[in-house]
Motif scaffolding. Structure first.
Motif, short mmCIF file in Angstrom:
data_model
loop_
_atom_site.label_atom_id
_atom_site.label_comp_id
_atom_site.label_asym_id
_atom_site.label_seq_id
_atom_site.Cartn_x
_atom_site.Cartn_y
_atom_site.Cartn_z
N PHE A 85 66.91 60.72 47.15
CA PHE A 85 65.57 60.87 47.71
C PHE A 85 65.03 59.50 48.13
O PHE A 85 65.53 58.46 47.71
N LYS B 47 58.14 50.56 39.26
CA LYS B 47 57.13 51.33 39.98
C LYS B 47 57.41 52.82 39.87
O LYS B 47 56.53 53.63 39.60
N TYR B 48 58.67 53.19 40.06
CA TYR B 48 59.03 54.60 40.03
C TYR B 48 58.99 55.18 38.62
O TYR B 48 58.69 56.35 38.42
N LEU B 49 59.30 54.33 37.64
CA LEU B 49 59.33 54.84 36.26
C LEU B 49 57.93 54.95 35.65
O LEU B 49 57.70 55.73 34.73
N GLU C 98 57.31 55.07 31.87
CA GLU C 98 58.67 55.06 31.29
C GLU C 98 59.34 53.70 31.42
O GLU C 98 60.39 53.45 30.86
N PHE D 91 66.57 57.55 37.18
CA PHE D 91 66.72 57.37 38.64
C PHE D 91 67.99 56.57 38.93
O PHE D 91 67.94 55.36 39.14
N LEU E 251 67.44 62.97 30.94
CA LEU E 251 66.59 63.74 31.85
C LEU E 251 66.45 65.19 31.39
O LEU E 251 65.35 65.75 31.39
N MET E 252 67.57 65.77 30.97
CA MET E 252 67.56 67.21 30.70
C MET E 252 67.01 67.56 29.31
O MET E 252 66.59 68.68 29.06
N GLY E 253 67.02 66.56 28.38
CA GLY E 253 66.49 66.82 27.05
C GLY E 253 67.29 67.95 26.39
O GLY E 253 68.52 67.96 26.44
N GLN E 254 66.55 68.89 25.86
CA GLN E 254 67.22 69.99 25.15
C GLN E 254 68.04 70.87 26.10
O GLN E 254 68.95 71.56 25.67
N ILE F 141 60.56 73.40 20.05
CA ILE F 141 59.86 74.00 21.20
C ILE F 141 58.87 73.00 21.80
O ILE F 141 58.80 72.80 23.01
N GLN G 187 58.97 69.81 21.56
CA GLN G 187 59.73 68.73 22.22
C GLN G 187 60.17 69.16 23.62
O GLN G 187 60.11 68.40 24.58
N ALA G 188 60.60 70.43 23.73
CA ALA G 188 61.04 70.94 25.02
C ALA G 188 59.91 70.94 26.04
O ALA G 188 60.09 70.58 27.20
N GLU H 166 59.32 67.40 27.05
CA GLU H 166 60.37 66.97 27.99
C GLU H 166 60.09 67.51 29.40
O GLU H 166 60.23 66.80 30.39
N LYS I 141 57.23 65.66 30.89
CA LYS I 141 57.64 64.31 31.29
C LYS I 141 58.42 64.37 32.60
O LYS I 141 58.20 63.58 33.51
N ARG I 142 59.32 65.35 32.66
CA ARG I 142 60.12 65.49 33.89
C ARG I 142 59.21 65.77 35.08
O ARG I 142 59.36 65.18 36.14
N LEU J 153 57.20 62.66 35.93
CA LEU J 153 58.05 61.64 36.55
C LEU J 153 58.36 62.01 37.99
O LEU J 153 58.27 61.19 38.90
N GLN K 280 55.23 61.75 40.16
CA GLN K 280 54.94 60.34 40.44
C GLN K 280 55.94 59.78 41.47
O GLN K 280 55.57 59.08 42.41
N ALA K 281 57.22 60.16 41.28
CA ALA K 281 58.27 59.67 42.20
C ALA K 281 58.03 60.18 43.61
O ALA K 281 58.19 59.43 44.58
N MET K 282 57.62 61.44 43.68
CA MET K 282 57.40 62.02 45.00
C MET K 282 56.22 61.35 45.70
O MET K 282 56.24 61.09 46.91
#
Lengths: 344, 635
Positions: free
Chosen positions: A160, A188-190, A193, A204, A287-290, B31, B33-34, B37, B40-41, B44, B47-49
């Protein structure tokens, strides 16, 4: 892992076996992904011989030499495959592979990965018939004509944002993109984080490719950051003049990527692999965590119940490219090596 | 458990111990935590977009700026630029392209490349691109057509550009009409003679080289080369000036072109030298016929400065054989044949034969020998008597040089004087003849018992009178000889005083003051310009032998001689007729009251000793008066 008792227990149980292992960013066993555990599997071949070699390196500059030395140690007429477990913070994976490729025929598949350290990127350990230690690169050579080995590697990350020119880099250290500090861009992107760098940098990843040759794209992940020099150290080379582009992970696409890697590594016909060694990237897990277990589940579904799975989350994956069979360092991928022995 | 999200199932599994007891606290933590997550995703990504959007906007803005800049450059370039698709259809154009082709933007956008460049094969470019991946650009010159139909020279540079979805070609078009014109002028300057507009030496040699290459490929086509040199052209330049000479050359070029056939090539090598390359020659006979055709081209007189001039040319003809490797060799041999024609009497052609090479070789040897001949004393002065017509008494001699060659025997001046003139040896030779003549005058005068003042006539070449130093040397020789008046006569042709008349006139006045008579030599063959005869202090006029020899048979020449004699007498000049070989000639000259005669009829040129004897034996009269009377009666 640093506790010597773990290794000693294993050695007591398997006094004659070759024992190899490493610290990780997460452990995979069956369909489960765990943290702070030890997962083991024992492999017994009817026909295939194994040899384990270990080389210690002092710093990142020894990477090529380590590869070259291991390659010469591994050489043998019946060498059928190589699996590498390498230190994950002191090694330039690209150099290591280039060293290996100097002495090992391109037709011999080399797979494996770089050890992890949770999401800390501090110190990693690798064991090769000895206590786990830092700075070690261990190679397992498989010898014999009955070994069946397949592999697959896929990321599933989406690029992206604008294409950026790598305007300043040295080896695996990136200084500038489009004439601006790369670290600044990442921060900046993070956003918030950023304080978790370098680990959060994995959210990223960076894809790099020569201008106009997107088909030669590789993915790179961050190993370290240097605030003073405003630089970032990656797990492989970042050639100056190449194009770089940020990547982001969509969970469904990452799972699809893992599934594609499994499809490539799956044995054809009725034959099924006995074991699949999964080396997936810590960045995926961060990124995916659980939901990281979803990718393991997808792999299991593709490979079938007959194939046992073990693996770990790494700081870099080693696997030949499907296009030309030449081993490369990958990042942010799910990399799968499947093993079996033919009956005849 | 159907309907439950698989992650929740995994969370339940992870929160359940081996005794299947669910640890709710752990489950809630997982749960929670999920959710965190996921948040956060999302955060993130969001913000990135946002950041990406900002970056893209910035990039878009700078790209737009860049595009405007590029467009401005595109529009301001001097070259016409068109982008065309794979069918040659025009997609975009710049201002220069519109100016070059004189179309509006809206018109160009409906046109294709072939409308503008009718001869340009665009499909060829495309096929090249397909077959050769390396072809990245293509440059050619072709014709362009403007809206009004005007055709111009265009340099076209085409480069394919790879775009994701379409195949485009960028055509850079430059109007090179002016450049072409300039190149043409340069080419013409390099390969065409400015004066006559004929091909020049360089182009002609190129053509000959082509023929040599053809011959190598066993071509059966035959060619002949004519080497044409105008006779006595220098005289025109010297007497009428260079403008007249140039005009003559232009007219000669026209004549030659008229005489040439369609595929013949006429060129000017330089000076008064022309060449004609005759194609489709069958044999020597056809080559000769062609050469004669060009000789005939000079039959009619040329009108230069309102004067009619009869000019002839000497032609060397040569059939080009396949043995030649160098164009220069062919030219040289044709030149040899031309010299042969010139030496054989001018106004004619000669075919080249191998033996001419031997002659040339001999000529070269002769030049070397001549250099040594003077110091070795091989040059000898001979004397031809000059007779007073009415009384038939010897009044003097003309000094004529001979060369007693140790190998070839006695060589006449016709053979070596032109070599002496070309090599500059004429000066030394001239001094020698003059000195020797001065010495012999006194000896002759002593022998003459009749008390006549025997004189000697010495030829002075124009080449001896080019510098003051040379002139001074001649005067010194005369002074030192201390001769009685009228004892020495200097004979000069017209060309001597036509070049720098003031300089020569001064010389003439000086020698006159020393008691030397001046004689205009070979009168009638040059321009016989009355103006000069009048202006210069001549005493004697010598009529050229050609008129004397032909006057018996040619009434015109007889009238001419009569006229010249009358003219000379009216101007107070005495007349010498040279080349008298027959008694009839003598009789006619006597009737005309020509004062002096000279020729084989009386005597050939004689050695000094023989001349002395001749003088002694013919003290009273050289011939029998009765014979004359008889002839006179017949006349």
């Amino acid at each position: 892992m640093s506790d010597p008792r773990h290794y000693e227990i294993l050695r007591q149980h398997y006094p004659k076996a070759d024992i190899v292992g490493c610290s990780t960013g997460g452990e995979i066993i069956g369909e489960d992904v765990n943290d702070n555990t030890i997962v083991t599997t024992s492999i017994q071949f009817d026909h295939t011989q194994t040899k384990v070699f270990k080389v210690l390196i002092k710093d990142v500059n020894g990477s090529h030499g380590a590869g070259s030395k291991l390659g010469s140690l591994l050489q043998g007429d019946s060498l059928a495959g190589v699996m590498i477990l390498s230190d994950g913070t002191q090694v330039n994976g690209t150099d290591l592979i280039n060293g290996l490729k100097e002495t090992i025929s391109e037709s011999i598949p080399i797979t494996g990965g770089l050890a992890g350290d949770g999401d800390q990127f501090q110190s990693t350990l690798v064991a090769g018939n000895n206590l786990p230690e830092a700075g070690a690169v261990v190679a397992v050579g498989f010898y014999g004509d009955r070994l069946q080995i397949k592999y697959g590697s896929c990321g599933g990350w989406d690029t992206f944002g604008p294409q950026r020119l790598i305007t300043r880099s040295e080896g695996n250290i990136l200084y500038e993109l489009d004439g601006k500090p790369a670290l600044l861009l990442y921060k900046k992107y993070l956003g918030a984080e950023a304080e978790n760098l370098p680990g959060s940098g994995l959210l990223f990843p960076l894809t790099i490719y020569p201008e106009g040759s997107r088909d030669k794209a590789l993915v790179r992940t961050i190993l370290a950051v240097d605030e003073e020099n405003q630089s970032m150290t990656f797990a492989g080379d970042i050639p100056q003049g190449h194009i770089a582009q940020l990547m982001r992970g969509d969970i469904d696409n990452l799972i699809e990527g893992a599934s594609l890697a499994a499809t490539a590594a799956r044995f054809e016909g009725k034959n099924t692999a006995k074991l699949a060694v999964l080396v997936s990237c810590i960045g995926r897990k961060l990124l995916m965590g659980q939901r990281i277990a979803d990718e393991i589940e997808a792999v299991k579904e593709t490979l079938g119940d007959q194939t046992k799975t073990i693996g770990f989350y790494s700081y870099g994956e080693l696997c030949p490219k499907l296009s030309d069979g030449f081993c490369e360092l990958h990042n942010q991928t799910m990399t799968i090596t499947t093993l079996s022995e033919s009956e005849q | 458990m159907p309907g439950i999200h698989k992650m929740l199932l995994r969370q339940i599994k992870k929160s359940t111990d081996l005794k299947k007891k669910l640890d709710k606290k752990k489950l809630y933590q997982l749960i929670s935590q999920a959710y965190e997550e996921a948040d956060k995703r999302y955060s993130l990504l969001h913000q990135a977009m946002d950041l990406m959007s900002d970056e893209m906007l910035e990039l878009n803005s700078s790209l737009r700026e860049e595009a405007l800049k590029t467009k401005a450059i595109f529009q301001s370039t001097k070259d016409g630029i068109l982008s065309v698709d794979s069918h040659g259809r025009i997609h975009s154009n710049n201002k220069a392209a519109r100016n070059i082709f004189e179309y509006q933007d809206s018109e160009l956008c409906t046109m294709s490349l072939e409308d503008l460049l009718p001869d340009f094969n665009f499909s060829l470019i495309k096929s090249r691109k397909k077959t050769c991946l390396e072809v990245s650009e293509f440059i050619t010159e072709t014709k362009g057509r403007r809206k009004g139909g005007e055709v111009f020279y265009a340099e076209v540079h085409i480069a394919p550009i790879s775009l994701a979805e379409e195949e485009l070609y960028v055509c850079n078009i430059r109007d090179i009409t002016a450049q072409k014109e300039y190149e043409k002028n340069l080419y013409n300057a390099a390969y065409y003679d400015k004066l006559t507009k004929l091909p020049n030496r360089a182009l002609f040699l190129d053509k000959i080289k082509e023929i040599i290459e053809q011959k190598k490929r066993n071509s059966t086509a035959k060619y002949a080369l004519l080497f044409i040199d105008l006779d006595k052209f220098k005289m025109i330049n010297d007497s009428l000036g260079h403008d007249a000479g140039d005009e003559l050359l232009r007219q000669v070029a026209c004549r030659l072109e008229k005489a040439a056939r369609k595929y013949d090539i006429v060129s000017r090598l330089g000076g008064d030298e022309f060449t004609v390359l005759i194609s489709n020659i069958l044999d020597e006979k056809t080559a000769k016929a062609a050469a004669q055709r060009f000789i005939n081209a000079f039959d009619e007189p040329f009108t230069i400065l309102n004067r009619e001039l009869f000019i002839t040319a000497s032609i060397g003809a040569h059939i080009i054989s396949k043995d030649y490797k160098l164009a220069e060799e062919i030219l040289r041999n044709s030149d040899l044949a031309m010299y042969k024609a010139k030496n054989s009497g001018r106004g004619r052609f000669e075919m080249f034969h191998e033996d001419q090479l031997t002659e040339v070789s001999a000529l070269l040897h002769m030049e070397n020998d001549l250099r040594k001949a003077i110091s070795k004393g091989e040059l000898v002065v001979f004397f031809q008597p000059i007779v007073e017509t009415q009384h038939a008494t010897i009044v003097g001699f003309e000094s004529l040089v001979r060369w007693e060659h140790p190998k070839h025997g006695l060589i006449l001046p016709d053979t070596f004087i032109h070599i002496a003139e070309e090599t500059g040896l004429i000066k030394e030779l001239g001094y020698y003849v003059l000195e020797e003549s001065c010495r012999k005058i006194k000896a002759f005068q002593k022998l003459d018992r009749m008390g006549k003042e025997i004189s000697l006539a010495v030829n002075i070449s124009p080449r001896q009178l080019t510098t003051q130093e040379e002139v001074d040397k001649i005067i010194n020789i005369i002074k030192e000889a201390n001769l009685p008046p009228r004892a020495l006569k200097l004979e000069c042709t017209e060309t001597a005083f036509m070049k720098d008349s003031k300089f020569i006139k001064k010389f003439f006045m000086q020698v006159k003051s020393l008691g030397v008579d001046l004689c205009i030599d070979d009168f009638g063959t040059g321009y016989s310009a009355l103006e000069y005869i009048h202006r210069f202090p001549f005493d004697i006029l010598k009529i050229d032998r050609t008129f004397i020899n032909s006057m018996r048979e040619n009434k015109k020449d007889l009238n001419l001689v009569t006229g010249i004699v009358a003219l000379a007498h009216n101007l107070g000049l005495k007349v010498v007729a040279e080349g008298v070989e027959h008694i009839e000639e003598l009789k006619l000259l006597r009737i005309m009251s020509v004062e002096y005669i000279q020729g084989y009829y009386f005597s050939r040129p004689l050695s000094f000793e023989a001349a002395c004897s001749f003088l002694i034996e013919n003290q009273i009269s050289v011939f029998n008066e009765n014979q004359i009377s008889v002839t006179k009666a017949i006349c």
